[in-house]
Design an enzyme around this catalytic site. Structure first.
Site, short mmCIF file in Angstrom:
data_model
loop_
_atom_site.label_atom_id
_atom_site.label_comp_id
_atom_site.label_asym_id
_atom_site.label_seq_id
_atom_site.Cartn_x
_atom_site.Cartn_y
_atom_site.Cartn_z
N ASP A 1 18.74 48.16 -6.21
CA ASP A 1 18.38 48.39 -4.81
C ASP A 1 16.87 48.21 -4.63
O ASP A 1 16.38 48.21 -3.50
CB ASP A 1 18.81 49.80 -4.39
CG ASP A 1 18.49 50.09 -2.93
OD1 ASP A 1 18.94 49.32 -2.06
OD2 ASP A 1 17.79 51.08 -2.65
N HIS B 1 16.67 47.68 -0.87
CA HIS B 1 15.98 48.99 -0.83
C HIS B 1 16.51 49.82 0.34
O HIS B 1 15.75 50.30 1.19
CB HIS B 1 14.45 48.81 -0.74
CG HIS B 1 13.70 50.02 -1.23
ND1 HIS B 1 12.46 49.95 -1.80
CD2 HIS B 1 14.02 51.34 -1.23
CE1 HIS B 1 12.04 51.16 -2.14
NE2 HIS B 1 12.98 52.02 -1.79
N GLU C 1 8.88 43.37 -3.19
CA GLU C 1 9.82 43.58 -2.09
C GLU C 1 9.24 43.06 -0.79
O GLU C 1 8.09 43.36 -0.47
CB GLU C 1 10.16 45.07 -1.97
CG GLU C 1 10.93 45.57 -3.18
CD GLU C 1 11.37 47.02 -3.08
OE1 GLU C 1 11.06 47.68 -2.05
OE2 GLU C 1 12.03 47.50 -4.02
N ALA D 1 15.83 53.68 -7.84
CA ALA D 1 14.58 54.45 -7.85
C ALA D 1 13.42 53.60 -7.35
O ALA D 1 13.07 53.65 -6.16
CB ALA D 1 14.31 54.99 -9.25
N ARG D 2 12.82 52.81 -8.23
CA ARG D 2 11.71 51.93 -7.88
C ARG D 2 11.77 50.68 -8.74
O ARG D 2 12.20 50.73 -9.90
CB ARG D 2 10.36 52.63 -8.09
CG ARG D 2 9.94 53.59 -6.99
CD ARG D 2 9.65 52.86 -5.68
NE ARG D 2 9.12 53.71 -4.64
CZ ARG D 2 9.86 54.36 -3.74
NH1 ARG D 2 11.18 54.27 -3.79
NH2 ARG D 2 9.29 55.09 -2.79
N ALA E 1 19.07 52.35 -0.31
CA ALA E 1 19.88 53.47 -0.84
C ALA E 1 19.68 54.75 -0.03
O ALA E 1 20.61 55.52 0.17
CB ALA E 1 19.54 53.71 -2.30
#
Length: 322
Positions: free
Chosen positions: A258, A282, A263, A233-234, A284
């Site tokens: 992910d 990141h 980031e 998600a985040r 997905a």
């Protein structure tokens, strides 16, 4: 550096990232009333603001977007996210200016749901020939999975876990229990009790003040020692320091992220040193098909506003339409 796709004088300009799928650019090039201006997603903030000066619509990746950018864009009519998360966008700032924020609907929902399942399977199915009887993988069949968030991605994830004959629990305080039950899954109100029951936890909720730190040290401590947790998600929904401590001490079996607090995550993030941890950058929602769908959706969202017919289902701050 920016480059325009055409040179009309009265065409409305759209600021679009160079990384956006060609299918999205094609929608712009097919029209004679708009002009695409490209920007590199990693462009410095000052350069982005300069580019926004005469822009009517912008498509964003994960760039922060708030008052300074809006102040630089007096002609802006719409902001569109390439994807569905919008935690980097200052929604109240857009709303004050009556500018709709649009998101990608279901463009990458299937891809993120599939990635969550893939990471789950990656955590449990790693086996090595020499020590295959020492640390054997486990089946998903008959296990209990707890899905956090039952929106466009969570609902699709549930279908995939149910197909593997898992017991599917769903935690989403914004979805009626009857809706979850009617789809064949078990709604849960007590998150802590569900965490203690789950063999797998997969996170598919938005990042909000309510969900930041949702999986902190006390909540991670409620997980079974044999349980795994996945977040597509985040970053920030799981407390990374608490997760490291739990994994390092083998208080939980494993985790896959992910998404991260920062980031790209720094190379010295201690999580990356652990054997019971899987990292992904990141990605997905990044498949060939999803990237095409997200590019098309982002441009369609912008054009719908400029045409006076906004796609209402994709507007986050619907009050600006009323």
């Amino acid at each position: 550096m920016a480059m325009a796709t055409s040179t009309g004088t009265n065409r409305k300009k759209l600021l679009l990232p160079t990384t956006m799928a060609k299918a999205g650019w094609a929608l712009v090039e097919a029209r004679d009333d708009v002009e695409g201006v490209s920007f590199v997603p990693t462009v410095p903030k000052a350069e982005l603001r300069r580019l926004l000066e005469d822009i009517a619509g912008v498509a964003l990746g994960v760039q922060p977007f708030s008052d300074p950018e809006l102040d630089a864009a007096p002609e802006l009519e719409v902001v569109s996210r390439i994807g569905v998360g919008y935690d980097a966008v200052d929604v109240p700032a857009l709303t004050r200016r009556k500018i709709p924020l649009m998101i990608g609907g279901t463009a990458n929902s299937v891809s993120v749901a599939e990635a969550g399942v893939f990471l789950t399977m990656s955590l449990v199915k790693e086996g090595r020939w020499q020590d295959r009887y020492k640390e054997m993988p486990v089946d998903l069949y008959g296990k209990t999975v707890l899905i956090i968030g039952f929106g466009k991605i969570g609902t699709r994830a549930a279908k995939r876990y149910a197909a593997m004959e898992m017991n599917v629990l769903v935690y989403d305080p914004y979805t009626y229990s009857a809706t979850i039950h009617g789809m064949g899954y078990e709604p849960v109100q007590d998150l802590d009790a569900a965490v203690a029951q789950a063999d797998f936890i997969t996170i598919h909720c938005p990042k909000t003040p309510e969900t930041v730190g949702m999986f902190n040290a006390p909540r991670l401590a409620r997980m079974k020692r044999t349980a795994f947790i996945v977040n597509t998600a985040r970053g920030g929904i799981i407390d990374e320091k608490a997760l490291y401590d739990a994994l390092k001490a083998n208080r939980i079996a494993g985790a896959a992220l992910d998404v991260f607090d920062q980031e790209p995550t720094p190379p010295d993030n201690p999580l990356l040193t652990l054997p019971n941890f899987i990292a992904a950058p990141h990605v997905a929602g990044v498949t060939r098909e999803a990237v095409d769908r997200m590019g098309v959706a982002a441009v369609q969202n912008i054009l719908s506003v400029l045409d006076g017919k906004p796609i209402r289902d994709n507007v986050v701050n619907k009050e600006v339409l009323d």
